[in-house]
Design a protein around this motif. Structure first.
Motif, PDB file in Angstrom:
ATOM      1  N   GLY A 131       0.777  -1.229   0.000  1.00  0.00           N
ATOM      2  CA  GLY A 131       0.000   0.000   0.000  1.00  0.00           C
ATOM      3  C   GLY A 131       0.806   1.275   0.000  1.00  0.00           C
ATOM      4  O   GLY A 131       0.291   2.328   0.389  1.00  0.00           O
ATOM      5  N   SER A 175      -9.114   2.928  -1.925  1.00  0.00           N
ATOM      6  CA  SER A 175      -8.574   1.677  -2.472  1.00  0.00           C
ATOM      7  C   SER A 175      -7.057   1.678  -2.581  1.00  0.00           C
ATOM      8  O   SER A 175      -6.458   0.617  -2.786  1.00  0.00           O
ATOM      9  N   ALA A 176      -6.410   2.834  -2.430  1.00  0.00           N
ATOM     10  CA  ALA A 176      -4.965   2.913  -2.666  1.00  0.00           C
ATOM     11  C   ALA A 176      -4.160   2.126  -1.647  1.00  0.00           C
ATOM     12  O   ALA A 176      -3.090   1.587  -1.969  1.00  0.00           O
ATOM     13  N   GLN A 207      -4.767  -0.658  -0.335  1.00  0.00           N
ATOM     14  CA  GLN A 207      -4.878  -2.109  -0.487  1.00  0.00           C
ATOM     15  C   GLN A 207      -4.287  -2.617  -1.800  1.00  0.00           C
ATOM     16  O   GLN A 207      -4.543  -3.758  -2.185  1.00  0.00           O
ATOM     17  N   GLN A 208      -3.477  -1.788  -2.453  1.00  0.00           N
ATOM     18  CA  GLN A 208      -2.870  -2.177  -3.716  1.00  0.00           C
ATOM     19  C   GLN A 208      -1.357  -1.939  -3.680  1.00  0.00           C
ATOM     20  O   GLN A 208      -0.876  -1.069  -2.951  1.00  0.00           O
ATOM     21  N   TRP A 267       2.142  -0.460  -4.861  1.00  0.00           N
ATOM     22  CA  TRP A 267       2.663   0.702  -5.561  1.00  0.00           C
ATOM     23  C   TRP A 267       4.018   0.346  -6.163  1.00  0.00           C
ATOM     24  O   TRP A 267       4.664  -0.615  -5.751  1.00  0.00           O
ATOM     25  N   LEU A 273       0.809   4.512  -8.297  1.00  0.00           N
ATOM     26  CA  LEU A 273      -0.235   3.499  -8.389  1.00  0.00           C
ATOM     27  C   LEU A 273      -1.171   3.859  -9.522  1.00  0.00           C
ATOM     28  O   LEU A 273      -1.690   4.982  -9.571  1.00  0.00           O
ATOM     29  N   ASP A 274      -1.397   2.937 -10.426  1.00  0.00           N
ATOM     30  CA  ASP A 274      -2.435   3.068 -11.449  1.00  0.00           C
ATOM     31  C   ASP A 274      -3.565   2.130 -11.073  1.00  0.00           C
ATOM     32  O   ASP A 274      -3.407   0.904 -11.112  1.00  0.00           O
ATOM     33  N   SER A 275      -4.689   2.719 -10.692  1.00  0.00           N
ATOM     34  CA  SER A 275      -5.793   1.946 -10.133  1.00  0.00           C
ATOM     35  C   SER A 275      -7.009   1.990 -11.057  1.00  0.00           C
ATOM     36  O   SER A 275      -7.293   3.002 -11.691  1.00  0.00           O
ATOM     37  N   ILE A 328      -9.867   0.788  -9.453  1.00  0.00           N
ATOM     38  CA  ILE A 328     -10.840   0.582  -8.377  1.00  0.00           C
ATOM     39  C   ILE A 328     -10.955   1.848  -7.533  1.00  0.00           C
ATOM     40  O   ILE A 328      -9.933   2.352  -7.052  1.00  0.00           O
ATOM     41  N   TYR A 370      -7.820   5.957 -11.779  1.00  0.00           N
ATOM     42  CA  TYR A 370      -7.046   7.105 -11.303  1.00  0.00           C
ATOM     43  C   TYR A 370      -5.581   6.712 -11.181  1.00  0.00           C
ATOM     44  O   TYR A 370      -5.244   5.518 -11.082  1.00  0.00           O
ATOM     45  N   ARG A 371      -4.721   7.695 -11.176  1.00  0.00           N
ATOM     46  CA  ARG A 371      -3.278   7.507 -10.937  1.00  0.00           C
ATOM     47  C   ARG A 371      -2.894   8.296  -9.699  1.00  0.00           C
ATOM     48  O   ARG A 371      -3.178   9.497  -9.606  1.00  0.00           O
TER      49      ARG A 371
END
Length: 289
Positions: free
Chosen positions: A22, A94-95, A97-98, A100, A114-116, A118, A122-123
């Motif tokens: 994260g 959501s950032a 939980q992903q 980077w 981060l390129d999401s 969810i 968004y970036r």
């Protein structure tokens, strides 16, 4: 498996990051003494695989809880599911939980990205910089979806707490909350939650948002021999989380109140069109006393 980390060092303090967890901070400490300036993370915390066991993590594209199962965007209703075993409501975006990715790194600076997809495209970018004992965290998000959406940002640092830890952060009102942690109404600050002057942290639970912050703060740690001067931009609100009986607390700069998506006027949120950006930063300056 222990996550891959990277380390920044400015000769005064050392910062350890876990981009894949994260974009989180694992530890920030004083080089000369080893004194932790954020809640220290041991090997077990690092291996847990969740930012909530670490020292700080980013909040995007919103902070804290959202009620009603989602929120309305100009293009229609965006349904959200709970995303944490610890909370029945969607929380913190959501950032966190992903994983980077590191796109820049020097001895004193790192930029994570981060390129999401969810809950929409968004970036996000996180810039961590050390400079003679000052840590600056800059968080930005650029909306990539073709449909506009509401965005909010925040940071979730955990700080050590002793019996004499004190906080100063100016505010006008505090949001009182229901049993789900959603705000119900604004109140004038009670004495035990008034941090306009340095005040010890309450013994009872505090998990509330404060309004009309000027972005300046001070965390005094007399038992630990230091202070942290705080300065935030893009943040007119802060949250304080004090769980009773534990050795940490959270002082969170955020761009909007809890559940702002359902408050009149969407206070602090930004409706971003494709390509538009929102930003927030937090600077922590270490000073030994």
């Amino acid at each position: 498996m222990q996550p891959q980390t990277l380390t920044l060092d400015d000769g005064v303090t050392r910062l350890t990051l876990a981009p894949q967890t994260g974009g989180s901070i694992v530890n920030w400490s004083v080089l000369a003494s080893g004194q932790p300036l954020l809640r220290p993370s041991d090997e077990q915390a690092s291996n847990a695989g969740t930012p909530r066991k670490l020292a700080c993590y980013p909040l995007a594209p919103w902070s804290n809880r959202i009620g009603n199962g989602g929120f309305e965007n100009p293009a229609g209703w965006l349904a959200l599911e709970p995303n944490s075993a610890n909370d029945p409501l969607p929380i913190h975006g959501s950032a966190w939980q992903q994983p980077w990715h590191v796109i820049e790194q020097t001895d004193r600076h790192a930029c994570l990205q981060l390129d999401s997809a969810i809950p929409f495209a968004y970036r996000a970018q996180l810039r961590y910089t050390l400079d003679e004992g000052t840590l600056t965290i800059a968080l930005s998000v650029t909306h990539l979806d073709s449909r506009a959406a509401w965005h909010g940002l925040g940071l979730h640092p955990y700080f050590p707490r002793t019996a004499n830890t004190q906080l100063r952060a100016q505010a006008e009102h505090v949001w009182l909350c229901d049993d789900a942690g959603l705000p119900t109404h604004l109140e004038h600050l009670p004495a035990h939650w008034d941090f306009n002057a340095l005040n010890v942290l309450p013994d009872t639970r505090l998990d509330n948002g404060f309004t009309r912050w000027d972005g300046n703060g001070l965390i005094s740690q007399p038992d630990l021999g230091y202070e942290l001067e705080c300065q935030a931009t893009g943040s007119h609100f802060f949250l304080v989380f004090c769980p009773p009986g534990l050795d940490f607390f959270c002082f969170e700069p955020v761009s909007h109140p809890v559940n702002a998506h359902h408050l009149p006027g969407h206070p602090g949120l930004q409706l971003l069109q494709q390509g538009e950006t929102a930003a927030l930063s937090f600077r922590l300056r270490y000073r030994g006393v």
